[in-house]
Design a protein around this motif. Structure first.
Motif, PDB file in Angstrom:
ATOM      1  N   PHE A  21       9.705 -43.001   5.685  1.00 12.89           N
ATOM      2  CA  PHE A  21      10.564 -44.126   5.298  1.00 12.89           C
ATOM      3  C   PHE A  21      10.045 -44.812   4.038  1.00 12.89           C
ATOM      4  O   PHE A  21      10.802 -45.121   3.117  1.00 12.89           O
ATOM      5  CB  PHE A  21      10.638 -45.124   6.455  1.00 12.89           C
ATOM      6  N   TYR A  22       8.719 -45.036   3.972  1.00 19.63           N
ATOM      7  CA  TYR A  22       8.139 -45.678   2.785  1.00 19.63           C
ATOM      8  C   TYR A  22       8.305 -44.788   1.548  1.00 19.63           C
ATOM      9  O   TYR A  22       8.606 -45.274   0.451  1.00 19.63           O
ATOM     10  CB  TYR A  22       6.656 -45.975   3.012  1.00 19.63           C
ATOM     11  N   LEU A  23       8.104 -43.496   1.712  1.00 17.15           N
ATOM     12  CA  LEU A  23       8.288 -42.564   0.589  1.00 17.15           C
ATOM     13  C   LEU A  23       9.744 -42.540   0.135  1.00 17.15           C
ATOM     14  O   LEU A  23      10.041 -42.411  -1.057  1.00 17.15           O
ATOM     15  CB  LEU A  23       7.851 -41.160   1.003  1.00 17.15           C
ATOM     16  N   LEU A  24      10.654 -42.667   1.095  1.00 12.39           N
ATOM     17  CA  LEU A  24      12.088 -42.685   0.777  1.00 12.39           C
ATOM     18  C   LEU A  24      12.438 -43.895  -0.089  1.00 12.39           C
ATOM     19  O   LEU A  24      13.207 -43.790  -1.049  1.00 12.39           O
ATOM     20  CB  LEU A  24      12.881 -42.714   2.081  1.00 12.39           C
ATOM     21  N   ILE A  25      11.856 -45.045   0.231  1.00 18.45           N
ATOM     22  CA  ILE A  25      12.101 -46.251  -0.567  1.00 18.45           C
ATOM     23  C   ILE A  25      11.589 -46.065  -1.992  1.00 18.45           C
ATOM     24  O   ILE A  25      12.203 -46.527  -2.962  1.00 18.45           O
ATOM     25  CB  ILE A  25      11.422 -47.466   0.098  1.00 18.45           C
TER      26      ILE A  25
ATOM     27  N   LEU B  20      16.174 -37.821   6.814  1.00 18.07           N
ATOM     28  CA  LEU B  20      16.786 -36.729   6.033  1.00 18.07           C
ATOM     29  C   LEU B  20      18.123 -37.171   5.442  1.00 18.07           C
ATOM     30  O   LEU B  20      18.465 -36.804   4.314  1.00 18.07           O
ATOM     31  CB  LEU B  20      16.973 -35.497   6.922  1.00 18.07           C
ATOM     32  N   GLY B  21      18.882 -37.971   6.201  1.00 20.43           N
ATOM     33  CA  GLY B  21      20.135 -38.500   5.650  1.00 20.43           C
ATOM     34  C   GLY B  21      19.886 -39.360   4.425  1.00 20.43           C
ATOM     35  O   GLY B  21      20.600 -39.268   3.419  1.00 20.43           O
TER      36      GLY B  21
ATOM     37  N   ASN C 150      19.867 -40.093  -1.549  1.00 21.95           N
ATOM     38  CA  ASN C 150      19.181 -40.315  -2.826  1.00 21.95           C
ATOM     39  C   ASN C 150      19.516 -39.214  -3.824  1.00 21.95           C
ATOM     40  O   ASN C 150      19.595 -39.446  -5.033  1.00 21.95           O
ATOM     41  CB  ASN C 150      17.667 -40.350  -2.620  1.00 21.95           C
ATOM     42  N   GLN C 151      19.688 -37.991  -3.322  1.00 20.96           N
ATOM     43  CA  GLN C 151      19.972 -36.838  -4.185  1.00 20.96           C
ATOM     44  C   GLN C 151      21.466 -36.648  -4.448  1.00 20.96           C
ATOM     45  O   GLN C 151      21.869 -35.658  -5.043  1.00 20.96           O
ATOM     46  CB  GLN C 151      19.409 -35.568  -3.542  1.00 20.96           C
ATOM     47  N   GLU C 152      22.284 -37.604  -3.970  1.00 17.62           N
ATOM     48  CA  GLU C 152      23.737 -37.556  -4.137  1.00 17.62           C
ATOM     49  C   GLU C 152      24.363 -36.349  -3.436  1.00 17.62           C
ATOM     50  O   GLU C 152      25.429 -35.872  -3.819  1.00 17.62           O
ATOM     51  CB  GLU C 152      24.140 -37.575  -5.618  1.00 17.62           C
TER      52      GLU C 152
ATOM     53  N   LYS D 176      19.814 -33.642 -10.763  1.00 18.45           N
ATOM     54  CA  LYS D 176      20.984 -33.094 -10.063  1.00 18.45           C
ATOM     55  C   LYS D 176      22.055 -34.170  -9.828  1.00 18.45           C
ATOM     56  O   LYS D 176      22.607 -34.290  -8.724  1.00 18.45           O
ATOM     57  CB  LYS D 176      20.566 -32.449  -8.746  1.00 18.45           C
ATOM     58  N   GLN D 177      22.341 -34.937 -10.879  1.00 20.47           N
ATOM     59  CA  GLN D 177      23.349 -36.000 -10.795  1.00 20.47           C
ATOM     60  C   GLN D 177      24.709 -35.430 -11.214  1.00 20.47           C
ATOM     61  O   GLN D 177      25.200 -35.664 -12.325  1.00 20.47           O
ATOM     62  CB  GLN D 177      22.945 -37.168 -11.712  1.00 20.47           C
TER      63      GLN D 177
END
Length: 692
Positions: free
Chosen positions: A42-46, A80-81, A86-88, A317-318
Motif C-alpha cells: 500500500f505504501y509503495l502504491l502511494i 493489484l487494482g 496507476n498504469q491506466e 504507457k499513457q
C-alpha cells in the motif's frame, strides 16, 4: 525470526519482514507476514512504485490462496487494482477491485468486525474510480450509492470512519458528475465533501485538492473564480500539488486564448515536475507547451515539445494521453502540408482511442480522417471513417453531453443574430433593390452554364465508360495469362518433375547394384544419372521462371486490386483499398517479394479473421513505402503466434524474415483478441526515383 516466516518468505521480501521486526511488530505466523506485506505494498502504491508493489501483492495473493486466507486475498486484490489503475489499465483494475468487493462483502456479513466493515465500505469507492476513467459514470454513481447505503447498514461503525468514507464517496460522486457534464451537481458534491473534511482537518491536502477541482469547475462554467489565484498566492501545498495548480492556471489561460500569459505557468510546472522526476507530469507540460506553439504557428518548437511528450507517455504507457498527442501531431503535420504523415498519426491516435474506450477522442479523430481522406479523393476510406464517426457520435449523444452543448450553442447563436439584426435592417433594404437586378442577370447566365455542364457531363461519362471497358479487358487478359502460367508451372512440377525424380532414384539403385561388378555399365549409368539431375534442375528453373512471369505485367497496384476482387468473389468480406502516390517504378525482385507478402497477409485475414471488412493502404514517401492491412475481426495473440512460428519458416515468422531480409524493412503486428488486427510494413528504400 520465527521458522514459520522463513518457510513462506522469498529472499526479496526479507527486508520488509526485517523492518517489521525492528519496529516491534508481532509477526509470528504466515498470516502476520501477509498482512505486513500488503501494508508495505500500500505504501509503495502511494509512492507510485508500481513494480515493487506488484511484486509484494502477487506474493501475498499466492500465499493467501494457498492457505485460504480470505482477508489476505481481499487486500492483495485491492492492491493489484490500485496498481493497474496507476498504469491506466482500468479494465484490469476493475477485475481486481471486484474480486476484493466480493470477498469483503462476505467477510462483513459473516464476521462484522470494524476492520472488515471498513474495508467493505471503502472498496465501493475504489471500484467506482476506474469506471469513471472509462467513461462509465452512470455505473460509478450506482456503486457509490451502494457504498453510501452500506454506511447506514452498520450502525456500530465509528463516526470517524463514517466521516472519512462519506466525504470520499461524495468526492467521487462529484468526479462522476464532471464526467457526465453536470458541473452544477459536481460542485454541490465537492462542497458537501469539503464541509465534512474541513472541521476535522484530518487531511489538509484533501481540502486543497477539492478546492483545486472546484476552481476547474468554476472555470468550465465561465464563473470568474479566484480559487486558483488563492492557491498560487498561498503556495503552501506540496511541490506536486503546486505543479498541478500551475498547470491548471496555464490551462485556464490557454482556453481563454491568452497564450503568452499561459506559457510561463506551464514552464514553472515543467521545472517542478523535472525536479520531482514526475514522468507523466513532464509529458503533460510538454504537451501543453506544444499546443501553445502550435496555436502561434511555431511548428518547429511545437514538434520539439510534442516529441518529448511522446517519449514520456510511451515509457509510462499513457495510451489515452498518447491518443490526444497523436491528434495534435496530426493537426500540426496537416498544417505543414504533410498529408501522409498526418494521416498516419491520426490513424495511430484513433486506434489507441478505440483500445482505451476514449469515445470523445474517437469521434474527433474519425472525423479528421474522413475529412482528410475526402480531400485526397480516397472515397472508400473517407466513407469508412465517416461511418465510424457517425457511430461514435451517436454513442456519445446518449449522455447529456452533446445536448447541453447544442443548447448552449443555439442560445449563443440566437443572441448573436438578435444583436446583429437591428444593425442589418437598414442595410438589407438597400441591398434588396440591387439584388433583384443582379438575380435576373444571374438566372440568365445560369441557364447557359447548366446547359454546358450537362453536355460536359455526357462526354465525361462516355470517356469514363470507355476507360472502364478497356481496363476490364486488360484485367481479364492479365488474369487469364497468370492463371495459365501458374497451371503450367504446377503441371510441370507435379507431373514431369516427379517422373524425373523417380527415374533418377531408380537409376541410382541400379548403379549401386552394379558397383565393382560391371564397370563399363556402371559408367554409363552414372552418366545417365548426371543427365537426369541436370534435367531436374532445368525443370526447377523453368517452374521458378513461370512463377515470376505469372506476376509479370501485374504492378503492385494491379495486384492489390486483383486480391480485392478475388477475396470478395469467394467470401462476404468487404475489401477497401487506397493508394497514395505509388506510381513510381520498383525493382523487379523487391516488387515480387512485396506482392507475395501482401498476398499472404490478405489470405491470412480472409481465412482466419472472420472480419466483415478489410482495409489495405499503400502510401509512398520518397523512396519509402508504408503498407498497412487492418481488419475488424476476432484478433489473436501476436506474441504466442510469433514464438510458435519463429524457427519453422512459415506463418508470421516467415513473413517477418522476408520483410527484414529480402525487403530490408520492418513489419509490426498489432492485435487484441476480439478487437481486430493491424499489420504495418515499412520499407525505407523501395521506389526508384528518376533524380537518383
Amino acid at each position: 525470526m520465527p521458522a514459520s516466516i522463513l518457510a513462506c518468505d522469498a529472499e526479496s521480501l526479507s527486508p520488509y519482514i526485517a523492518k517489521a521486526l525492528e519496529k516491534g511488530e508481532k509477526i509470528e505466523s504466515v498470516y502476520d507476514s501477509i498482512n505486513w506485506i500488503t501494508l508495505q505494498a500500500f505504501y509503495l502504491l502511494i509512492e507510485k512504485k508500481n513494480k515493487e508493489a506488484k511484486c509484494l501483492s502477487d506474493w501475498a495473493l499466492q500465499k493467501s490462496e494457498k492457505i485460504s486466507y480470505l482477508f489476505g486475498r481481499s487486500e492483495s486484490h485491492s492492491r493489484l487494482g490500485g496498481i493497474y489503475q496507476n498504469q491506466e489499465k482500468y479494465e484490469q483494475a476493475i477485475f481486481h477491485f471486484q474480486k476484493a468487493m466480493d470477498i469483503r462483502k462476505y467477510l462483513a456479513e459473516t464476521e462484522p468486525s470494524e476492520r472488515n466493515i471498513d474495508r467493505y465500505i471503502g472498496i465501493h469507492n475504489n471500484l467506482a474510480v476506474p469506471h469513471i476513467y472509462l467513461g462509465k459514470a452512470e455505473e460509478a454513481l450506482e456503486l457509490l450509492h451502494k457504498g453510501m447505503s452500506s454506511i447506514s447498514q452498520f450502525p456500530d461503525f465509528s463516526d470517524q470512519k463514517k466521516n472519512l468514507h462519506t466525504r470520499s464517496i461524495l468526492h467521487s460522486q462529484g468526479a462522476a458528475f464532471v464526467q457526465l457534464d453536470k458541473p452544477d451537481s459536481a460542485i454541490i458534491k465537492f462542497h458537501q465533501s469539503l464541509a465534512l473534511a474541513k472541521p476535522v482537518d484530518l487531511n489538509p491536502a484533501y481540502t486543497q485538492k477539492t478546492d483545486y477541482e472546484l476552481a476547474l469547475l468554476n472555470t468550465q462554467l465561465g464563473i470568474e473564480d479566484t480559487l486558483l489565484d488563492k492557491l498560487l498566492r498561498e503556495n503552501n501545498g506540496s511541490a506536486h500539488f503546486m505543479a498541478n495548480v500551475q498547470g491548471a492556471q496555464g490551462q485556464r489561460l490557454l482556453e481563454a486564448d491568452k497564450i503568452e500569459e499561459a506559457r510561463p505557468y506551464f514552464y514553472k510546472s515543467l521545472k517542478t515536475r523535472r525536479e520531482l522526476n514526475d514522468s507523466i507530469g513532464i509529458g503533460l507540460c510538454n504537451f501543453n507547451l506544444g499546443v501553445t506553439y502550435l496555436n502561434e504557428g511555431d511548428y518547429t518548437t511545437a514538434k520539439k515539445h510534442f516529441a518529448e511528450a511522446v517519449l514520456f507517455y510511451k515509457n509510462q504507457k499513457q495510451e489515452r494521453r498518447l491518443a490526444q498527442l497523436y491528434s495534435s501531431l496530426g493537426t500540426l503535420l496537416e498544417a505543414e502540408g504533410n498529408t501522409a504523415q498526418a494521416l498516419a498519426y491520426f490513424r495511430k491516435g484513433y486506434q489507441l482511442s478505440q483500445q482505451q474506450h476514449y469515445l470523445i477522442k474517437s469521434v474527433e479523430l474519425a472525423g479528421k480522417l474522413a475529412d482528410l481522406f475526402g480531400q485526397q479523393g480516397e472515397t472508400d476510406s473517407a466513407f469508412h471513417y465517416e461511418r465510424l464517426y457517425r457511430e461514435h457520435r451517436d454513442a456519445v449523444s446518449i449522455s447529456e453531453r452533446e445536448s447541453i452543448r447544442l443548447i448552449e450553442a443555439h442560445r449563443s447563436e440566437a443572441e448573436l443574430h438578435a444583436e446583429r439584426f437591428s444593425h442589418a435592417q437598414e442595410r438589407n433594404r438597400l441591398i434588396n433593390i440591387g439584388a433583384a437586378i443582379i438575380i435576373s442577370a444571374l438566372l440568365f447566365l445560369l441557364y447557359f452554364i447548366i446547359r454546358q455542364a450537362l453536355q460536359n457531363k455526357k462526354i465525361a461519362a462516355y470517356k469514363l465508360k470507355e476507360k472502364e471497358v478497356t481496363q476490364t479487358y486488360l484485367q481479364y487478359q492479365r488474369k487469364g495469362t497468370f492463371q495459365e502460367r501458374g497451371r503450367l508451372a504446377d503441371d510441370l512440377h507435379d507431373g514431369l518433375g516427379q517422373l524425373l525424380g523417380s527415374a533418377k532414384s531408380k537409376i541410382q539403385e541400379v548403379k549401386d547394384a552394379l558397383t565393382n561388378h560391371h564397370s563399363e555399365i556402371e559408367e554409363s549409368v552414372s552418366l545417365a544419372n548426371q543427365w537426369l539431375g541436370k534435367a531436374t534442375q532445368d525443370l526447377k528453373d523453368i517452374t521458378k521462371g513461370l512463377t515470376k512471369k505469372a506476376f509479370a505485367g501485374f504492378g503492385l497496384e494491379d495486384w492489390a486490386r486483383e486480391l480485392k476482387h478475388r477475396v470478395e468473389a469467394i467470401s462476404s468480406m468487404k475489401v477497401l483499398i487506397h493508394f497514395i502516390d505509388i506510381d513510381k517504378p520498383i525493382e523487379e525482385e523487391k516488387e515480387l517479394q512485396l506482392i507475395l507478402c501482401l498476398q499472404e497477409l490478405v489470405n491470412n485475414a480472409q481465412k482466419y479473421s472472420k472480419a466483415p471488412s478489410l482495409s489495405i493502404q499503400l502510401i509512398r514517401e520518397g523512396e519509402a513505402l508504408n503498407m498497412s492491412i487492418e481488419d475488424d475481426g476476432v484478433g489473436f495473440d501476436v506474441e504466442k503466434v510469433l514464438r510458435r512460428t519463429k524457427n519453422r519458416g512459415v506463418g508470421l515468422g516467415s513473413l517477418k524474415k522476408r520483410v527484414e531480409k529480402k525487403l530490408e524493412g520492418s513489419i509490426e503486428f498489432s492485435s487484441i483478441p476480439g478487437k481486430g488486427t493491424s499489420v504495418i510494413v515499412d520499407i525505407p528504400h523501395l521506389f526508384i526515383l528518376k533524380n537518383k
